[in-house]
Scaffold this motif. Structure first.
Motif, PDB file in Angstrom:
ATOM      1  N   PRO A  56       0.814  -1.221   0.000  1.00 13.72           N
ATOM      2  CA  PRO A  56       0.000   0.000   0.000  1.00 13.72           C
ATOM      3  C   PRO A  56       0.849   1.274   0.000  1.00 13.72           C
ATOM      4  O   PRO A  56       0.371   2.329  -0.389  1.00 13.72           O
ATOM      5  N   ALA A  57       2.108   1.166   0.430  1.00 15.08           N
ATOM      6  CA  ALA A  57       2.955   2.365   0.498  1.00 15.08           C
ATOM      7  C   ALA A  57       3.498   2.761  -0.877  1.00 15.08           C
ATOM      8  O   ALA A  57       3.986   3.870  -1.056  1.00 15.08           O
ATOM      9  N   SER A  58       3.415   1.844  -1.855  1.00 14.96           N
ATOM     10  CA  SER A  58       4.057   2.131  -3.134  1.00 14.96           C
ATOM     11  C   SER A  58       3.118   2.767  -4.154  1.00 14.96           C
ATOM     12  O   SER A  58       3.455   2.894  -5.320  1.00 14.96           O
ATOM     13  N   GLY A  59       1.936   3.146  -3.750  1.00 14.97           N
ATOM     14  CA  GLY A  59       0.990   3.742  -4.692  1.00 14.97           C
ATOM     15  C   GLY A  59       0.158   2.677  -5.365  1.00 14.97           C
ATOM     16  O   GLY A  59       0.152   1.528  -4.945  1.00 14.97           O
ATOM     17  N   SER A  60      -0.525   3.030  -6.435  1.00 15.70           N
ATOM     18  CA  SER A  60      -1.505   2.104  -6.995  1.00 15.70           C
ATOM     19  C   SER A  60      -0.852   1.152  -7.990  1.00 15.70           C
ATOM     20  O   SER A  60       0.069   1.497  -8.717  1.00 15.70           O
ATOM     21  N   LEU A 374      -4.022  -2.558   7.492  1.00 17.24           N
ATOM     22  CA  LEU A 374      -3.533  -3.609   8.388  1.00 17.24           C
ATOM     23  C   LEU A 374      -2.561  -3.138   9.470  1.00 17.24           C
ATOM     24  O   LEU A 374      -2.481  -3.746  10.524  1.00 17.24           O
ATOM     25  N   GLY A 375      -1.788  -2.082   9.174  1.00 20.67           N
ATOM     26  CA  GLY A 375      -0.811  -1.672  10.190  1.00 20.67           C
ATOM     27  C   GLY A 375      -0.017  -0.470   9.731  1.00 20.67           C
ATOM     28  O   GLY A 375      -0.280   0.102   8.671  1.00 20.67           O
ATOM     29  N   ASP A 376       0.982  -0.133  10.543  1.00 19.36           N
ATOM     30  CA  ASP A 376       1.788   1.076  10.331  1.00 19.36           C
ATOM     31  C   ASP A 376       2.414   1.191   8.941  1.00 19.36           C
ATOM     32  O   ASP A 376       2.682   2.287   8.467  1.00 19.36           O
ATOM     33  N   PHE A 377       2.673   0.024   8.300  1.00 20.55           N
ATOM     34  CA  PHE A 377       3.309   0.056   6.986  1.00 20.55           C
ATOM     35  C   PHE A 377       2.381   0.665   5.939  1.00 20.55           C
ATOM     36  O   PHE A 377       2.822   1.048   4.863  1.00 20.55           O
ATOM     37  N   ASP A 378       1.098   0.745   6.254  1.00 16.67           N
ATOM     38  CA  ASP A 378       0.128   1.354   5.344  1.00 16.67           C
ATOM     39  C   ASP A 378      -0.073   2.808   5.772  1.00 16.67           C
ATOM     40  O   ASP A 378      -0.481   3.069   6.906  1.00 16.67           O
ATOM     41  N   PRO A 379       0.198   3.757   4.869  1.00 10.67           N
ATOM     42  CA  PRO A 379       0.047   5.177   5.245  1.00 10.67           C
ATOM     43  C   PRO A 379      -1.381   5.533   5.673  1.00 10.67           C
ATOM     44  O   PRO A 379      -1.589   6.553   6.321  1.00 10.67           O
TER      45      PRO A 379
END
Ligand SMILES: [Zn+2]
Ligand SMILES: [Zn+2]
Length: 450
Positions: A56-60, A374-379
């Motif tokens: 999710p951090a890398s964009g779509s 799900l967690g912190d790794f997702d902005p």
């Protein structure tokens, strides 16, 4: 088979097709998810899994085949991808195969998102529980990527052949057995693959601390001594064996105990929750043990009904249509839920948050148990939790991993004792060591002859 000191090859120097079994590791070699692996023997080929890496951090991620290929998410697979979807720079050809089939281990998008991009002539196999779950999740589209061409007889999901747990599929000279394993997607499978000259085990995603840990043990026991073990490596991506765990390594039973405890300890407060609807076992257990009546969205209730045949209490958002697979006698009015502080623990999914968030009572609780983000790794995670807090609602994140904790994951190698270990589906494959033979550190496109 004779022992092989270096089982890996660069594609340019590989044995000609047909002489012996070849495993080609196309994707998922150093990422969490997106496994794309070929096993070839002679003119027969199987492919697994068929999803996209989730970050999710890398964009779509592109939503169509030309975009996926152009961005390098997947390589173009002639003879496997849909021949009716043109991809610039690539030609569809049947590659002179006698038999080709795709297998999917479970209903997570990093394993199943691309199934509608498979050529209609190529059969797709899943364990029957996973087939029903994927179809139910994608009943209105939006779960799997859409097909890139029109095909008669397809609804939102292309045809899937369901295989009973422990059932076998023969693809020419290759035999695949689909065996249940414990994971946080209902109906997850590992594969036992037998070719004329090799036995291969593919774990899919698995763990031991869910409600079906014994299935994972049985799968590993049945695969002891295989030539190659293709094994997931999520937990070891984050922690070396022996290092202290950053977060408590809890089980599904712990999650259930904590959720039930929170409901019990908070009488007189509004309680909502959300989960990921493929985690059928978690919600089943919550329904069975919650002191308050659990009420699902109609979508989640229809997924549960489609997969298990079980009816649950459910509600519809204003304007939402009735679902004919649900028992009308188990519908609860949304206004009753919004006004409730005592009797219900109801699912507030993303759509419900869009529609009724401002009408929630302050002073309540929201139990976030495996739903996105799900967690912190997702902005999106921090703003999501903050929104509840800003509204005077206490959010609790109660979850456990879908993957074997690291010491148990390493123990898999001791249980199976493979001649060749091929770690995939992780960011640190080099942390695994196989004392019983060789360890392959995979790169995209690598060919292994087990
Ligand atoms: Zn996965
Ligand atoms: Zn998974």
């Amino acid at each position: 088979m004779a022992s092989n000191a270096d089982p890996t090859h660069d594609p340019a120097h590989a044995t000609p097709v047909g002489e012996r079994t070849r495993i080609t590791l196309l994707r998922g070699t150093d990422t969490i998810g997106g496994n794309l692996i070929l096993v070839d023997y002679g003119r027969d080929r199987i492919v697994f899994d068929f999803g996209c890496v989730y970050d999710p951090a890398s964009g779509s991620t592109p939503q169509d085949l030309p975009g996926l290929v152009a961005s390098g998410v997947v390589p173009y697979l002639p003879g496997v991808f849909d021949r009716d979807v043109p991809v610039p720079g690539h030609a569809w050809r049947d590659e002179d195969r006698d038999h080709v089939a795709v297998f999917v281990s479970h209903a997570h998008l990093d394993h199943s998102a691309m199934i509608n991009l498979i050529d209609p002539a190529v059969p797709l196999y899943m364990m029957e529980d996973t087939r029903r779950l994927v179809r139910a999740m994608n009943a209105a589209g939006g779960f799997c990527l859409p097909a890139g061409a029109r095909h008669d007889g397809w609804d939102h999901t292309r045809p899937i052949i369901g295989v009973p747990a422990g059932g076998q599929v023969t693809v020419g000279s290759i035999r695949v057995m689909l065996m249940p394993v414990d994971h946080d997607a209902y109906g997850a499978a590992g594969f036992r693959i037998d070719t004329p000259d090799a036995a291969i085990a593919y774990t899919g995603d698995l763990r031991f601390h869910g409600w079906h840990g014994g299935d994972s043990m049985a799968f590993l026991a049945a695969n002891r001594g295989v030539d190659a073990l293709i094994m997931e490596g999520v937990s070891i991506s984050f922690r070396e064996p022996g290092e202290p765990a950053v977060e408590p390594e809890t089980s599904e039973a712990d999650v259930l105990r904590e959720l039930v405890g929170l409901v019990e300890a908070n009488p007189g407060r509004q309680i909502t929750f959300d989960y990921y609807p493929t985690d059928v076992e978690r919600v089943r257990h919550l329904i069975a043990f919650s002191p308050r009546r659990i009420v699902l969205t109609s979508r989640s209730a229809s997924v549960l009904a489609a997969v298990t045949g079980e009816q649950a209490y459910y509600y519809r958002l204003p304007g939402e249509r009735t679902v004919d697979t649900l028992d009308p006698g188990m519908e609860v009015d949304i206004e009753r839920l919004i006004a409730d502080h005592h009797d219900y623990c109801w699912q507030l999914d993303a759509r419900a948050q869009d529609r009724v968030f401002d009408r929630l009572a302050s002073g309540g609780l929201h139990l976030h148990t495996g739903a996105l983000p799900l967690g912190d790794f997702d902005p999106a995670y921090e703003p999501f939790m903050q929104r509840f807090a800003d509204h005077g609602i206490q959010p609790y994140d109660v979850n456990c991993s879908g993957h074997a904790y690291v010491e148990q994951a390493v123990g898999i190698i001791d249980m199976v004792r493979p001649r060749t270990l091929i770690p995939v589906h992780g960011e640190r494959p080099g942390r695994y060591h196989n004392p019983y033979g060789s360890t392959v550190i995979p790169r995209p496109g690598m060919i292994v002859e087990p």
